[in-house]
Write a protein that holds these residues in place. Structure first.
Motif, PDB file in Angstrom:
ATOM      1  N   ILE A  46      30.080 -25.499 -18.574  1.00  0.00           N
ATOM      2  CA  ILE A  46      29.475 -26.678 -17.975  1.00  0.00           C
ATOM      3  C   ILE A  46      28.891 -26.268 -16.629  1.00  0.00           C
ATOM      4  O   ILE A  46      29.520 -25.546 -15.870  1.00  0.00           O
ATOM      5  CB  ILE A  46      30.522 -27.792 -17.795  1.00  0.00           C
ATOM      6  N   THR A  47      27.687 -26.735 -16.350  1.00  0.00           N
ATOM      7  CA  THR A  47      27.082 -26.460 -15.057  1.00  0.00           C
ATOM      8  C   THR A  47      27.697 -27.389 -14.025  1.00  0.00           C
ATOM      9  O   THR A  47      27.495 -28.592 -14.061  1.00  0.00           O
ATOM     10  CB  THR A  47      25.555 -26.652 -15.100  1.00  0.00           C
ATOM     11  N   GLY A  48      28.502 -26.807 -13.147  1.00  0.00           N
ATOM     12  CA  GLY A  48      29.154 -27.567 -12.085  1.00  0.00           C
ATOM     13  C   GLY A  48      28.421 -27.378 -10.770  1.00  0.00           C
ATOM     14  O   GLY A  48      27.304 -26.869 -10.731  1.00  0.00           O
ATOM     15  N   SER A  49      29.069 -27.759  -9.679  1.00  0.00           N
ATOM     16  CA  SER A  49      28.462 -27.604  -8.359  1.00  0.00           C
ATOM     17  C   SER A  49      29.547 -27.595  -7.297  1.00  0.00           C
ATOM     18  O   SER A  49      30.459 -28.427  -7.319  1.00  0.00           O
ATOM     19  CB  SER A  49      27.500 -28.755  -8.082  1.00  0.00           C
ATOM     20  N   SER A  50      29.428 -26.663  -6.353  1.00  0.00           N
ATOM     21  CA  SER A  50      30.369 -26.683  -5.228  1.00  0.00           C
ATOM     22  C   SER A  50      30.137 -27.916  -4.370  1.00  0.00           C
ATOM     23  O   SER A  50      31.025 -28.342  -3.649  1.00  0.00           O
ATOM     24  CB  SER A  50      30.240 -25.403  -4.397  1.00  0.00           C
ATOM     25  N   GLY A  51      28.949 -28.521  -4.485  1.00  0.00           N
ATOM     26  CA  GLY A  51      28.683 -29.779  -3.795  1.00  0.00           C
ATOM     27  C   GLY A  51      29.539 -30.914  -4.315  1.00  0.00           C
ATOM     28  O   GLY A  51      29.662 -31.964  -3.675  1.00  0.00           O
ATOM     29  N   ALA A  52      30.153 -30.716  -5.472  1.00  0.00           N
ATOM     30  CA  ALA A  52      31.038 -31.727  -6.053  1.00  0.00           C
ATOM     31  C   ALA A  52      32.501 -31.440  -5.762  1.00  0.00           C
ATOM     32  O   ALA A  52      33.376 -32.201  -6.171  1.00  0.00           O
ATOM     33  CB  ALA A  52      30.826 -31.776  -7.561  1.00  0.00           C
ATOM     34  N   SER A  53      32.766 -30.364  -5.057  1.00  0.00           N
ATOM     35  CA  SER A  53      34.148 -29.978  -4.769  1.00  0.00           C
ATOM     36  C   SER A  53      34.813 -30.992  -3.846  1.00  0.00           C
ATOM     37  O   SER A  53      34.390 -31.189  -2.700  1.00  0.00           O
ATOM     38  CB  SER A  53      34.175 -28.598  -4.106  1.00  0.00           C
TER      39      SER A  53
END
Length: 148
Positions: A46-53
């Motif tokens: 899944i393409t995640g994001s550190s901006g969602a951490s």
């Protein structure tokens, strides 16, 4: 969890012989082989994001905090879905992980990203090619585990 509409069908597709599970959004990549390398079981990245951490965004000095909004929340939800899938099929050879590609130059950011698509692909490709002894339920970037 298994009572959610479509979730049981999704799990059955994963446990079957499908090479790709069609979804409404291109969030998941399910593979059984890539670049000629046979992978027993399957891989979901899944393409995640550190901006969602949540870890990074809970820090008042965090660089992403001022930008936390709808995009970040949707990626936080994608991380949660990834973990739910990983836990639900943890007794199989299917590995489910999320990868942060970094600030990639795409149409989403008007091509202002600092990373090329080729650079951004390193983390997801690494996770797609892991062996059966590799991690599942992990969020990472190309350097390894990243904070949730």
């Amino acid at each position: 969890m298994h009572g959610l509409p479509g979730f049981t069908l999704f799990l059955e597709a994963l446990k079957g012989s499908y090479h790709r599970v069609p979804t409404r959004k291109p969030c998941f990549c399910v593979t059984r082989s890539a670049y000629g390398v046979q992978i027993p079981g399957g891989r979901i990245v899944i393409t995640g994001s550190s901006g969602a951490s949540l870890t990074l965004n809970s820090d008042p000095a965090g660089p992403h905090r001022k930008m936390f909004g709808n995009y970040s929340m949707s990626k936080t939800a994608a991380h949660a879905v990834m973990l739910a899938f990983a836990l639900a099929i943890g007794d199989t050879n299917i590995k489910v992980n999320a990868a942060c590609p970094g600030f990639t130059s795409t149409a989403l950011n008007n091509f202002n990203g600092t990373r090329s698509v080729e650079e951004a692909a390193r983390g997801p490709v690494r996770l797609a090619l892991i062996g059966n002894d590799g991690p599942t339920g992990m969020f990472s970037d190309e350097n390894g585990p990243a904070p949730w």
